[in-house]
Scaffold this motif. Structure first.
Motif, PDB file in Angstrom:
ATOM      1  N   ASP A 193       0.962  -0.994  -0.165  1.00  0.00           N
ATOM      2  CA  ASP A 193       0.044   0.080  -0.134  1.00  0.00           C
ATOM      3  C   ASP A 193       0.773   1.423   0.016  1.00  0.00           C
ATOM      4  O   ASP A 193       2.006   1.148  -0.199  1.00  0.00           O
ATOM      5  N   TRP A 194       0.306   2.247   0.066  1.00  0.00           N
ATOM      6  CA  TRP A 194       1.057   3.759   0.140  1.00  0.00           C
ATOM      7  C   TRP A 194       2.077   3.839   1.380  1.00  0.00           C
ATOM      8  O   TRP A 194       2.821   4.482   1.113  1.00  0.00           O
ATOM      9  N   VAL A 195       1.775   3.420   2.324  1.00  0.00           N
ATOM     10  CA  VAL A 195       2.773   3.370   3.359  1.00  0.00           C
ATOM     11  C   VAL A 195       3.658   2.425   2.836  1.00  0.00           C
ATOM     12  O   VAL A 195       5.108   2.983   3.354  1.00  0.00           O
ATOM     13  N   ASP A 196       3.918   1.462   2.537  1.00  0.00           N
ATOM     14  CA  ASP A 196       5.240   0.625   2.110  1.00  0.00           C
ATOM     15  C   ASP A 196       5.772   1.357   0.867  1.00  0.00           C
ATOM     16  O   ASP A 196       7.102   1.515   1.159  1.00  0.00           O
ATOM     17  N   ILE A 197       5.130   1.948  -0.031  1.00  0.00           N
ATOM     18  CA  ILE A 197       5.628   2.720  -1.114  1.00  0.00           C
ATOM     19  C   ILE A 197       6.484   3.793  -0.544  1.00  0.00           C
ATOM     20  O   ILE A 197       7.830   4.337  -0.878  1.00  0.00           O
ATOM     21  N   GLY A 198       5.997   4.671   0.485  1.00  0.00           N
ATOM     22  CA  GLY A 198       6.403   5.852   0.731  1.00  0.00           C
ATOM     23  C   GLY A 198       7.597   5.466   1.621  1.00  0.00           C
ATOM     24  O   GLY A 198       8.622   6.254   1.755  1.00  0.00           O
TER      25      GLY A 198
ATOM     26  N   LEU B 277      15.481  -2.854  10.327  1.00  0.00           N
ATOM     27  CA  LEU B 277      14.486  -2.857  11.403  1.00  0.00           C
ATOM     28  C   LEU B 277      13.539  -1.478  11.536  1.00  0.00           C
ATOM     29  O   LEU B 277      12.356  -1.622  11.769  1.00  0.00           O
ATOM     30  N   ALA B 278      14.185  -0.414  11.159  1.00  0.00           N
ATOM     31  CA  ALA B 278      13.385   0.841  11.121  1.00  0.00           C
ATOM     32  C   ALA B 278      12.421   1.074  10.233  1.00  0.00           C
ATOM     33  O   ALA B 278      11.252   1.517  10.557  1.00  0.00           O
ATOM     34  N   PRO B 279      12.428   0.764   9.079  1.00  0.00           N
ATOM     35  CA  PRO B 279      11.176   0.732   8.308  1.00  0.00           C
ATOM     36  C   PRO B 279       9.911  -0.284   8.681  1.00  0.00           C
ATOM     37  O   PRO B 279       8.783   0.167   8.803  1.00  0.00           O
TER      38      PRO B 279
ATOM     39  N   LEU C  90       4.009   1.290  13.477  1.00  0.00           N
ATOM     40  CA  LEU C  90       3.440   2.460  14.114  1.00  0.00           C
ATOM     41  C   LEU C  90       2.557   3.323  13.169  1.00  0.00           C
ATOM     42  O   LEU C  90       1.407   3.836  13.767  1.00  0.00           O
ATOM     43  N   ILE C  91       2.633   3.316  11.987  1.00  0.00           N
ATOM     44  CA  ILE C  91       1.837   3.983  11.113  1.00  0.00           C
ATOM     45  C   ILE C  91       0.567   3.314  11.018  1.00  0.00           C
ATOM     46  O   ILE C  91      -0.688   4.011  11.179  1.00  0.00           O
ATOM     47  N   THR C  92       0.600   2.070  10.714  1.00  0.00           N
ATOM     48  CA  THR C  92      -0.709   1.214  10.432  1.00  0.00           C
ATOM     49  C   THR C  92      -1.254   0.524  11.856  1.00  0.00           C
ATOM     50  O   THR C  92      -2.415   0.157  12.005  1.00  0.00           O
ATOM     51  N   TRP C  93      -0.432   0.569  12.832  1.00  0.00           N
ATOM     52  CA  TRP C  93      -0.793   0.269  14.140  1.00  0.00           C
ATOM     53  C   TRP C  93      -1.085  -1.275  13.927  1.00  0.00           C
ATOM     54  O   TRP C  93      -1.966  -1.777  14.694  1.00  0.00           O
ATOM     55  N   SER C  94      -0.274  -2.004  13.286  1.00  0.00           N
ATOM     56  CA  SER C  94      -0.630  -3.268  13.023  1.00  0.00           C
ATOM     57  C   SER C  94       0.751  -4.180  12.664  1.00  0.00           C
ATOM     58  O   SER C  94       1.616  -3.545  12.211  1.00  0.00           O
ATOM     59  N   TRP C  95       0.817  -5.658  13.119  1.00  0.00           N
ATOM     60  CA  TRP C  95       1.977  -6.302  12.679  1.00  0.00           C
ATOM     61  C   TRP C  95       2.021  -6.737  11.356  1.00  0.00           C
ATOM     62  O   TRP C  95       3.145  -6.682  10.776  1.00  0.00           O
ATOM     63  N   TRP C  96       0.813  -6.549  10.675  1.00  0.00           N
ATOM     64  CA  TRP C  96       0.730  -6.751   9.343  1.00  0.00           C
ATOM     65  C   TRP C  96       1.633  -5.537   8.577  1.00  0.00           C
ATOM     66  O   TRP C  96       2.245  -5.785   7.589  1.00  0.00           O
ATOM     67  N   GLY C  97       1.159  -4.339   8.930  1.00  0.00           N
ATOM     68  CA  GLY C  97       1.955  -3.201   8.404  1.00  0.00           C
ATOM     69  C   GLY C  97       3.443  -3.216   8.663  1.00  0.00           C
ATOM     70  O   GLY C  97       4.110  -2.849   7.619  1.00  0.00           O
ATOM     71  N   ALA C  98       3.673  -3.740   9.784  1.00  0.00           N
ATOM     72  CA  ALA C  98       5.382  -3.869  10.121  1.00  0.00           C
ATOM     73  C   ALA C  98       6.015  -4.810   9.311  1.00  0.00           C
ATOM     74  O   ALA C  98       7.140  -4.772   8.694  1.00  0.00           O
ATOM     75  N   LEU C  99       5.323  -6.078   8.979  1.00  0.00           N
ATOM     76  CA  LEU C  99       5.705  -7.144   7.807  1.00  0.00           C
ATOM     77  C   LEU C  99       5.922  -6.805   6.439  1.00  0.00           C
ATOM     78  O   LEU C  99       6.904  -6.907   5.768  1.00  0.00           O
TER      79      LEU C  99
END
Length: 317
Positions: free
Chosen positions: A54-59, A189-191, A197-206
């Protein structure tokens, strides 16, 4: 078997360019850093279709790519290797740390390899010339692989005492060099932390770890390696140089201006590589901004008369 054809009549490189061999651990890390991100990139195509991006990953991928790429181009290359400008101490340390986060190896080894490349460009002693095996189709294919990434799998290690004594004598840079393993953990690990934190989810971190860590590193690696391989094989050669360096415009933006490689080899200490009209050089613009803030001084901007003397007309390979 193809007989190697040397492209330069210069004598062989002296023996003191090497300093022993890489340790088994160093060889293992080189292979991991080269292969794992590449496998992640290959897997990115099916992953991208329908889920996991999604756009968070791209950004995040764009941000960390730009940051770490500039750490290499402005820091490792134009500053530490060639002294294209003088930086104040905080910026000097920051450039060393951010460049290390590109996962292209500790700073002192990187600089030593690149100074050795310029000392023996496209002849024996150059660690990653594509022209060392001959000019037949098979030899050039072998040369391309060697220049692009094969050279990193060789055990020989460039002699930093000869090629980077200034960095070995710098306590700040020695400290950053030793911190390379930690900076590798940070850049991976920083990304993921930001994505979580941005998505507030483990999936967003993965997904951020996949795209903004693994895939980002792989893309940056191959863009950098393409300057070693493609930019010594094809492209325009408007300036005289002792080697086969070439300007390859399709990589100009992704490489932050590094692919104006013939211009660079014509004047290695110049802070701007894209010296022609319309030649985009993001790294040079960043240096210009640093100069305006007073963070860098003694910038070696291109001199028209110097490049005019080296101009030989446009030719392409």
């Amino acid at each position: 078997m193809t007989t190697a054809v040397r492209t330069s009549p210069n004598p062989p490189a002296p023996a003191d360019i090497l300093a022993g061999e890489k340790t088994p651990t160093q060889m293992m890390l080189v292979k991991l850093f080269a292969v794992i991100p590449l496998l992640a990139l290959a897997a990115s195509i099916p992953v991208a279709w329908g889920w996991g991006l999604d756009w968070v990953d791209i950004g995040l991928a764009a941000f960390f790519y730009t940051l770490t790429c500039l750490g290499v181009t402005v820091g490792f290359h134009r500053y530490f290797t060639h002294g294209a400008f003088t930086a104040n101490r905080p910026l000097r340390i920051a450039l060393a740390a951010i460049g290390s986060m590109a996962m292209q190896g500790p700073i002192i080894g990187w600089v030593a390899d690149h100074r050795r490349h310029h000392a023996f460009a496209d002849r024996e002693g150059d660690p990653h010339s594509p022209w060392l095996y001959g000019t037949s189709a098979g030899a050039l294919a072998k040369g391309f692989w060697h220049a692009h990434m094969g050279w990193m799998f060789q055990r020989e290690r460039t002699n930093a005492a000869r090629f980077a004594p200034d960095l070995l004598a710098d306590r700040d840079i020695m400290r950053v060099d030793r911190l390379f393993p930690l900076l590798t953990v940070v850049t991976l690990l920083a990304p993921a932390l930001a994505g979580g934190l941005i998505t507030w989810s483990w999936w967003g971190a993965l997904t951020a770890f996949f795209w903004a860590s693994l895939v980002r590193v792989a893309v940056l690696h191959h863009v950098t390696w393409s300057v070693n391989s493609i930019c010594h094989m094809i492209g325009a050669r408007p300036y005289t140089a002792r080697d086969k360096s070439a300007n390859f415009w399709p990589l100009a933006i992704a490489s932050m201006g590094e692919s104006w490689h013939n211009s660079h080899h014509a004047d290695p200490t110049c802070a701007r590589h894209g010296v022609g009209r319309g030649q985009i050089d993001v790294s040079a613009r960043v240096i210009w901004i640093f100069e305006r803030f007073g963070w860098v001084t003694k910038v070696r901007w291109p001199r028209a008369e110097r490049f005019a003397r080296k101009l030989r007309g446009t030719a392409t390979a």
